[in-house]
Motif scaffolding. Structure first.
Motif, PDB file in Angstrom:
ATOM      1  N   ARG A   1       0.843  -1.183   0.000  1.00 35.17           N
ATOM      2  CA  ARG A   1       0.000   0.000   0.000  1.00 35.17           C
ATOM      3  C   ARG A   1       0.885   1.242   0.000  1.00 35.17           C
ATOM      4  O   ARG A   1       2.072   1.173   0.319  1.00 35.17           O
ATOM      5  CB  ARG A   1      -0.915  -0.009   1.223  1.00 35.17           C
ATOM      6  CG  ARG A   1      -1.872  -1.192   1.205  1.00 35.17           C
ATOM      7  CD  ARG A   1      -2.763  -1.225   2.406  1.00 35.17           C
ATOM      8  NE  ARG A   1      -3.847  -2.177   2.218  1.00 35.17           N
ATOM      9  CZ  ARG A   1      -4.844  -2.348   3.072  1.00 35.17           C
ATOM     10  NH1 ARG A   1      -4.891  -1.628   4.196  1.00 35.17           N
ATOM     11  NH2 ARG A   1      -5.791  -3.226   2.826  1.00 35.17           N
TER      12      ARG A   1
ATOM     13  N   ALA B   1      -4.439   0.056  10.450  1.00 37.53           N
ATOM     14  CA  ALA B   1      -4.062  -1.137   9.692  1.00 37.53           C
ATOM     15  C   ALA B   1      -4.325  -2.401  10.499  1.00 37.53           C
ATOM     16  O   ALA B   1      -4.837  -3.399   9.964  1.00 37.53           O
ATOM     17  CB  ALA B   1      -2.588  -1.052   9.293  1.00 37.53           C
TER      18      ALA B   1
ATOM     19  N   GLU C   1      -8.089  -3.094  10.676  1.00 37.91           N
ATOM     20  CA  GLU C   1      -8.570  -3.679   9.427  1.00 37.91           C
ATOM     21  C   GLU C   1      -8.155  -5.138   9.319  1.00 37.91           C
ATOM     22  O   GLU C   1      -8.922  -5.994   8.871  1.00 37.91           O
ATOM     23  CB  GLU C   1      -8.018  -2.888   8.242  1.00 37.91           C
ATOM     24  CG  GLU C   1      -8.454  -3.440   6.902  1.00 37.91           C
ATOM     25  CD  GLU C   1      -7.778  -2.738   5.726  1.00 37.91           C
ATOM     26  OE1 GLU C   1      -7.829  -3.301   4.610  1.00 37.91           O
ATOM     27  OE2 GLU C   1      -7.196  -1.655   5.909  1.00 37.91           O
ATOM     28  N   ALA C   2      -6.926  -5.423   9.733  1.00 39.67           N
ATOM     29  CA  ALA C   2      -6.407  -6.785   9.590  1.00 39.67           C
ATOM     30  C   ALA C   2      -7.173  -7.789  10.454  1.00 39.67           C
ATOM     31  O   ALA C   2      -7.418  -8.919  10.018  1.00 39.67           O
ATOM     32  CB  ALA C   2      -4.925  -6.812   9.939  1.00 39.67           C
TER      33      ALA C   2
ATOM     34  N   ALA D   1      -2.457  -9.640  12.646  1.00 44.50           N
ATOM     35  CA  ALA D   1      -2.023  -8.280  12.307  1.00 44.50           C
ATOM     36  C   ALA D   1      -0.620  -8.115  12.863  1.00 44.50           C
ATOM     37  O   ALA D   1      -0.427  -8.056  14.084  1.00 44.50           O
ATOM     38  CB  ALA D   1      -2.961  -7.246  12.912  1.00 44.50           C
TER      39      ALA D   1
ATOM     40  N   TRP E   1      -1.092  -8.088   2.435  1.00 40.06           N
ATOM     41  CA  TRP E   1      -0.642  -6.740   2.105  1.00 40.06           C
ATOM     42  C   TRP E   1       0.312  -6.236   3.174  1.00 40.06           C
ATOM     43  O   TRP E   1       0.341  -6.734   4.308  1.00 40.06           O
ATOM     44  CB  TRP E   1      -1.802  -5.759   1.924  1.00 40.06           C
ATOM     45  CG  TRP E   1      -2.872  -5.735   2.990  1.00 40.06           C
ATOM     46  CD1 TRP E   1      -4.128  -6.271   2.900  1.00 40.06           C
ATOM     47  CD2 TRP E   1      -2.803  -5.120   4.294  1.00 40.06           C
ATOM     48  NE1 TRP E   1      -4.837  -6.048   4.064  1.00 40.06           N
ATOM     49  CE2 TRP E   1      -4.055  -5.324   4.927  1.00 40.06           C
ATOM     50  CE3 TRP E   1      -1.816  -4.429   4.990  1.00 40.06           C
ATOM     51  CZ2 TRP E   1      -4.338  -4.871   6.220  1.00 40.06           C
ATOM     52  CZ3 TRP E   1      -2.092  -3.962   6.286  1.00 40.06           C
ATOM     53  CH2 TRP E   1      -3.342  -4.183   6.878  1.00 40.06           C
TER      54      TRP E   1
ATOM     55  N   GLN F   1       1.689  -2.445   4.763  1.00 41.28           N
ATOM     56  CA  GLN F   1       1.513  -0.995   4.867  1.00 41.28           C
ATOM     57  C   GLN F   1       2.739  -0.407   5.560  1.00 41.28           C
ATOM     58  O   GLN F   1       2.959  -0.639   6.745  1.00 41.28           O
ATOM     59  CB  GLN F   1       0.269  -0.666   5.694  1.00 41.28           C
ATOM     60  CG  GLN F   1       0.108   0.808   6.047  1.00 41.28           C
ATOM     61  CD  GLN F   1      -0.250   1.643   4.847  1.00 41.28           C
ATOM     62  OE1 GLN F   1      -1.372   1.577   4.358  1.00 41.28           O
ATOM     63  NE2 GLN F   1       0.698   2.442   4.368  1.00 41.28           N
TER      64      GLN F   1
ATOM     65  N   ALA G   1       2.937  -2.379   8.977  1.00 36.93           N
ATOM     66  CA  ALA G   1       1.908  -3.310   9.442  1.00 36.93           C
ATOM     67  C   ALA G   1       1.550  -4.215   8.283  1.00 36.93           C
ATOM     68  O   ALA G   1       1.721  -3.847   7.111  1.00 36.93           O
ATOM     69  CB  ALA G   1       0.679  -2.559   9.932  1.00 36.93           C
TER      70      ALA G   1
END
Length: 410
Positions: free
Chosen positions: A100, A254, A257-258, A359, A384, A386, A400
């Motif tokens: 990201r 982050a 969200e994870a 995470a 992903w 970040q 993250a």
């Protein structure tokens, strides 16, 4: 011996590296640099052919202070380089996840800083160390620290005048708090009755919330607090915090969200609760941390807050005693934010377990890549990464990432 070299890449400390290798401070890839070759380092470098990414350093202390190694490079270059540092570390482990866009903290956003204070023949000197040196550089115009820290300079000078010995330097940790600066001092004179009285008077005169000396609270005018997404916590003196509020918010978003809609979360290396407490708004959290005073601060913050679900705590050395698969089985997700060494032992146990989502937060791309490879070998997918740059103008990188079992939709 005079030499002229072409810089091929940047090293992990921000030095330019030419073939040899030859290290050149303050150089950028593609630049031709001349200077005196001293072993593997080019001293007194002179830029012959500058890079298009070279800019004028915004801080007047840049040439003397060792705090910012990359102010001579454009923001776009630094952002791309930090992404590449993480990408390269992961590639060495055979991993190539999506990245990201990097999130970078603004100038004057550091809410915590450690200064050195020395007594001199003519007074005192408070500042940061010069690059690769024990010399202290005065930095009254520092562009990194929060203005509240800059305003605390007269207090830091007074503390140095009172408590520094002739031979050593004080370590002055300043944390921004709404109640006033929170200052923790190490390396000073023994705090006898006379010094304690003077220090308490100084704390009152300068409006400090708390003043600690070698871990002991000398003055407490008001309990200093740090807000973790609006949840107030009083950290122990000098405790670890994310460097900027913006960086912490980016990492927290982050991580949130994870973990997705997990109902039961384990927060490993939980610190004072920067992840655990906000996550408790929507999930039950078990926070594990090796430092008992941080666990106590986290627990108190939870008890004083309203609207949070149950948070349990555990003091445990996760390097020596990682949570085992049978202990992890009761959690839907894990947040893990280890120190720079990473968490090899704990990641090995996570890889053996069946936690649906992880995470992972890290301040070291190399140890993160090693730990990521352990999880992937254990059946996790790395979805992903970040990158978060809260140490602006430095080589330091934070990140993250989301790992999940392959059958879990993301």
């Amino acid at each position: 011996m005079s030499a002229k070299v072409t810089i091929e890449r940047l090293g992990h400390l921000g030095d330019g590296i030419a073939r040899g290798p030859v290290f050149v401070a303050g150089a950028l890839p593609g630049e031709v640099v001349s200077g005196e070759l001293d072993g593997g380092r080019l001293t007194a470098p002179r830029i012959v052919t500058p890079s298009p990414d070279r800019v004028s350093a915004p801080c007047r202390h840049y040439k003397t202070c060792g705090g910012c190694a990359l102010q001579h490079a454009s923001d776009a270059f630094v952002a791309a380089w930090k992404q590449e540092v993480v990408r390269t570390a992961l590639a060495a482990q055979g991993l190539a996840p999506p990245f990201r866009a990097i999130l970078t903290s603004p100038p004057q956003s550091r809410r915590r800083a450690v200064f050195s204070g020395r007594r001199t023949k003519h007074g005192v000197l408070v500042g940061f160390h010069a690059r690769a040196s024990g010399m202290v550089v005065d930095v009254p115009g520092c562009l990194l620290v929060d203005p509240a820290i800059a305003r605390a300079r007269p207090c830091l000078e007074a503390l140095t005048r009172l408590g520094a010995s002739r031979k050593g330097a004080l370590a002055l940790t300043v944390t921004v708090a709404p109640e006033g600066p929170d200052i923790a001092v190490a390396g000073g004179k023994p705090a006898d009755a006379a010094l304690r009285a003077e220090l308490a008077a100084l704390a009152e005169a300068h409006g400090l919330s708390r003043l600690s000396w070698e871990g002991e609270v000398i003055a407490l005018r008001q309990r200093p607090t740090v807000g973790f997404d609006g949840i107030a916590v009083t950290p122990p003196p000098g405790a670890f915090l994310q460097a900027t509020g913006q960086g912490e918010a980016a990492l927290r978003a982050a991580a949130a969200e994870a973990v997705g809609n997990a109902a039961r979360i384990a927060d490993l290396f939980a610190g004072c609760g920067s992840f655990a407490l906000p996550l408790a708004r929507r999930a039950e959290v078990h926070a594990v941390e090796g430092a008992g005073e941080m666990v106590a601060a986290l627990d108190e913050g939870w008890r004083r807050a309203s609207g949070l679900k149950r948070v349990t705590t555990e003091v445990r050395d996760l390097f020596r005693r990682p949570l085992l698969p049978d202990e992890l089985a009761r959690f839907d997700a894990v947040v893990i934010d280890p120190p720079r060494a990473g968490a090899e032992a704990q990641m090995t146990e996570l890889a053996r377990g069946e936690v649906a989502r992880i995470a992972a937060v890290s301040c070291n791309p190399v140890s993160f890549a090693r730990d990521a490879a352990i999880l992937v070998a254990g059946g996790y997918a790395l979805h992903w990464v970040q990158v978060v740059d809260q140490f602006r103008w430095s080589p330091h990188v934070e990140l993250a990432a989301l790992f999940s079992r392959d059958h879990i939709p993301v």
